[in-house]
Design a protein around this motif. Structure first.
Motif, PDB file in Angstrom:
ATOM      1  N   THR A 151       0.839  -1.190   0.000  1.00  0.00           N
ATOM      2  CA  THR A 151       0.000   0.000   0.000  1.00  0.00           C
ATOM      3  C   THR A 151       0.878   1.246   0.000  1.00  0.00           C
ATOM      4  OG1 THR A 151      -0.148   0.167   2.428  1.00  0.00           O
ATOM      5  CG2 THR A 151      -1.802  -1.198   1.299  1.00  0.00           C
TER       6      THR A 151
ATOM      7  N   ASN B  11       0.305   5.548   0.629  1.00  0.00           N
ATOM      8  CA  ASN B  11      -0.588   6.658   0.946  1.00  0.00           C
ATOM      9  C   ASN B  11       0.214   7.905   1.274  1.00  0.00           C
ATOM     10  OD1 ASN B  11      -3.464   5.423   1.137  1.00  0.00           O
ATOM     11  ND2 ASN B  11      -2.180   3.991   2.276  1.00  0.00           N
TER      12      ASN B  11
ATOM     13  N   GLY C 146      -4.786  -0.819   8.411  1.00  0.00           N
ATOM     14  CA  GLY C 146      -4.688   0.031   7.237  1.00  0.00           C
ATOM     15  C   GLY C 146      -4.500  -0.718   5.942  1.00  0.00           C
TER      16      GLY C 146
ATOM     17  N   ILE D  51      -6.428   0.428   2.693  1.00  0.00           N
ATOM     18  CA  ILE D  51      -6.349   1.854   2.350  1.00  0.00           C
ATOM     19  C   ILE D  51      -5.101   2.054   1.503  1.00  0.00           C
ATOM     20  CG2 ILE D  51      -6.170   4.205   3.233  1.00  0.00           C
ATOM     21  CD1 ILE D  51      -7.328   3.130   5.891  1.00  0.00           C
TER      22      ILE D  51
ATOM     23  N   GLN E 213      -4.402   7.006  -1.212  1.00  0.00           N
ATOM     24  CA  GLN E 213      -5.170   8.098  -0.627  1.00  0.00           C
ATOM     25  C   GLN E 213      -4.287   9.245  -0.134  1.00  0.00           C
ATOM     26  OE1 GLN E 213      -8.615   7.861  -0.896  1.00  0.00           O
ATOM     27  NE2 GLN E 213      -7.855   6.097  -2.076  1.00  0.00           N
TER      28      GLN E 213
END
Length: 254
Positions: free
Chosen positions: A185, A187, A237, A240, A243
């Motif tokens: 991920t 972010n 998390g 996610i 973002q």
């Protein structure tokens, strides 16, 4: 560090660039509280990153302090080699290192513009590129990049900072798109006006177009940002990615 200790990140290794003070320091302490082995990092302030590492160890955590100029490709390669030798890998990367300064456009020279951009953007690129292959090989990882509200709200005397932080918006999203299939991920966390001791060059914390201050009527604290980094790095998390998360008390409303 607080007395709260969990184990969501037990067995994980986290590198927080620029972790000698403020948000970087708070992020290092927060991840250590979750039982991650934290690598504290700076370009030259060895006493400060050793102090953060000592604070982690004193609370029962694991920490390693390493110096590197992340704008130097060879230095980043040496940093990764040292990480492999000493702790084996990095599962969580927090791209925090940056130069934050205030200078009006009329007084902004190219060297200053480039120095801010190089640390924030090229540094994040070099470190991320060097660490992602191991994350891919292990089937996952977390990348959290620290942005800046100046890129969104329009900052006075911070054109160079806003430009660099704007580039990181696309950087974080592109990483998310490219690395999602590998369980990684990415972010962007965007602090607002964060209080506490600042460096001599960082100014008073930024002035923004139409600035009315945070809705919650207080400056933020480094721990406010660190709590979001903690969540994004944790199993909570995992869904996610891509973002841009503002931690500004409503100073900027997307």
């Amino acid at each position: 560090m607080s007395n709260r200790r969990g184990t969501p990140l037990a067995g994980k290794v986290a590198l927080v660039t620029g972790s000698a003070r403020r948000i970087g320091r708070a992020a290092a302490l927060a991840l250590a509280e979750e039982s991650a082995h934290v690598i504290t990092h700076a370009r030259s302030s060895v006493a400060e990153i050793e102090s953060v590492a000592d604070e982690i160890r004193a609370a029962g955590g694991q920490a390693t302090a390493l110096l590197a100029d992340i704008t130097d490709e060879a230095a980043v390669e040496r940093l990764v080699e040292e990480i492999h030798e000493r702790v084996g890998r990095v599962d969580i990367l927090v791209n925090n290192a940056a130069i934050r300064s205030e200078r009006a456009l009329a007084d902004l020279d190219l060297a200053t513009f480039r120095s801010v951009y190089t640390v924030a953007v090229e540094g994040a690129f070099l470190v991320t590129r060097a660490l992602v292959p191991d994350m891919v090989a292990r089937g996952g990882g977390r990348i959290v990049t620290i942005g800046g509200v100046s890129a969104h709200a329009g900052a006075i005397d911070r054109l160079h900072v806003a430009t660099a932080k704007s580039a990181l918006i696309g950087f974080a999203k592109a990483l998310a798109a490219e690395l999602g299939d590998h369980g990684i991920t990415s972010n962007l966390v965007v602090p607002g006006r964060i209080g506490g001791k600042r460096s001599a060059t960082s100014g008073a914390g930024g002035r923004f177009a139409g600035d009315r201050g945070p809705i919650v009527n207080r400056e933020g604290e480094p721990n406010d940002v660190a709590e979001v980094i903690r969540m994004l790095a944790s199993p909570a998390g995992g869904y996610i990615t891509g973002q841009t998360i503002h931690v500004s008390g409503g100073l900027y409303l997307p």
